[in-house]
Design a protein around this motif. Structure first.
Motif, mmCIF file in Angstrom:
data_model
loop_
_atom_site.group_PDB
_atom_site.id
_atom_site.type_symbol
_atom_site.label_atom_id
_atom_site.label_comp_id
_atom_site.label_asym_id
_atom_site.label_seq_id
_atom_site.Cartn_x
_atom_site.Cartn_y
_atom_site.Cartn_z
ATOM 1 N N SER A 7 0.840 -1.206 0.000
ATOM 2 C CA SER A 7 0.000 0.000 0.000
ATOM 3 C C SER A 7 0.868 1.247 0.000
ATOM 4 O O SER A 7 1.974 1.262 0.550
ATOM 5 N N SER A 9 1.024 5.602 0.602
ATOM 6 C CA SER A 9 0.447 6.631 1.467
ATOM 7 C C SER A 9 0.064 7.869 0.665
ATOM 8 O O SER A 9 0.552 8.075 -0.450
ATOM 9 N N GLN A 11 1.129 10.846 1.215
ATOM 10 C CA GLN A 11 2.352 11.616 1.028
ATOM 11 C C GLN A 11 3.155 11.087 -0.153
ATOM 12 O O GLN A 11 3.722 11.859 -0.932
ATOM 13 N N TYR A 12 3.200 9.776 -0.298
ATOM 14 C CA TYR A 12 3.901 9.165 -1.437
ATOM 15 C C TYR A 12 3.299 9.645 -2.752
ATOM 16 O O TYR A 12 4.023 9.990 -3.696
ATOM 17 N N ARG A 64 -4.529 10.136 -4.924
ATOM 18 C CA ARG A 64 -4.283 10.553 -3.529
ATOM 19 C C ARG A 64 -5.600 10.817 -2.811
ATOM 20 O O ARG A 64 -5.772 10.438 -1.636
ATOM 21 N N HIS A 72 -7.443 1.309 -0.743
ATOM 22 C CA HIS A 72 -6.143 0.634 -0.714
ATOM 23 C C HIS A 72 -5.541 0.731 -2.116
ATOM 24 O O HIS A 72 -6.136 0.269 -3.089
#
Length: 238
Positions: A7, A9, A11-12, A64, A72
């Motif tokens: 998974s 995030s 921020q990623y 996002r 997910h």
């Protein structure tokens, strides 16, 4: 665990989106260098890739939002969503500029839309046809990128050559439109406090990201002097 199934995030995804926007700016900067050197076909090809990176930026921001909503998301899903050139071209189409000659079918259609009574059946028909034309733009831009890159056989006595397919005028228009779309997102990125009411969570995340990249500023292609004169006439004598 397989890295493609892990998974990611929010921020990623924010970082990936910004890196794509940065790459869009870098490609447009280099496209302008090619344009100024007279390599119009190569300039268009690079600007087309820049548009795809702008599309990737928008796709990653949408993903996002999905993750923030509880979805997910894996690396594999990100790669799948960003795979097709036409999808990225469509996502990166943040404005719609129509340049047509009045004596063409599309020019006549635009004239009908602008001149007939708003809301009439004729107006609605023209609007639907213009929307169909708009929806074809991502595919046409992908084709234009291909014609700007590759020599191709089109007839027993004809080859498609990038140096003949892309003129200075068409290259200027392509770069101008791409730069306009990038410019709007660039302004949002460097002035997050101004746009925070539009999306408080996103622009707060940008403000609090320490060390976020500095984007290349938009650089608009210059019109050739002969075209400037043709469009605007000689400058008045003071």
């Amino acid at each position: 665990m397989d890295r493609e199934l892990a998974s990611v995030s929010p921020q990623y995804l924010l970082e990936g989106a910004v890196y794509a926007l940065e790459q869009c700016g870098l490609l447009l900067r280099d496209a302008n260098l090619l344009y100024r050197s007279g390599s119009y076909a190569s300039a268009v090809a690079l600007a087309a890739f820049a548009r795809e990176e702008l599309g990737r930026y928008r796709i990653l921001l949408d993903l996002r939002t999905e993750v923030l909503g509880g979805d997910h998301l894996t690396i594999k899903k990100i790669q799948d969503r960003c795979k097709k050139h036409e999808h990225k071209q469509e996502a990166g189409m943040l404005s719609f500029v129509m340049r047509v000659d009045t004596d063409t079918a599309l020019g006549g259609l635009l004239g009908t839309y602008l001149n007939v009574k708003h809301g009439s059946e004729e107006w609605k028909t023209a609007r639907e046809q213009l929307e169909q034309a708009r929806q074809s733009i991502p595919v046409e831009r992908h084709k234009q990128r291909m014609s700007a890159l590759y020599v191709d056989a089109v007839a027993p006595d004809l080859w498609s050559r990038p140096t003949r397919e892309i003129s200075q005028i068409s290259a200027h228009a392509y770069l101008q439109d791409a730069t306009n779309d990038y410019s709007g997102q660039y302004d949002r990125y460097i002035n997050p406090e101004t746009y925070k009411p539009d999306d408080p969570e996103l622009y707060t995340a940008l403000e609090t990201w320490i060390g976020r990249p500095t984007l290349p500023p938009p650089e608009r292609p210059e019109l050739p002097p002969w075209l400037t004169l043709a469009m605007y006439g000689p400058k008045p004598i003071p």
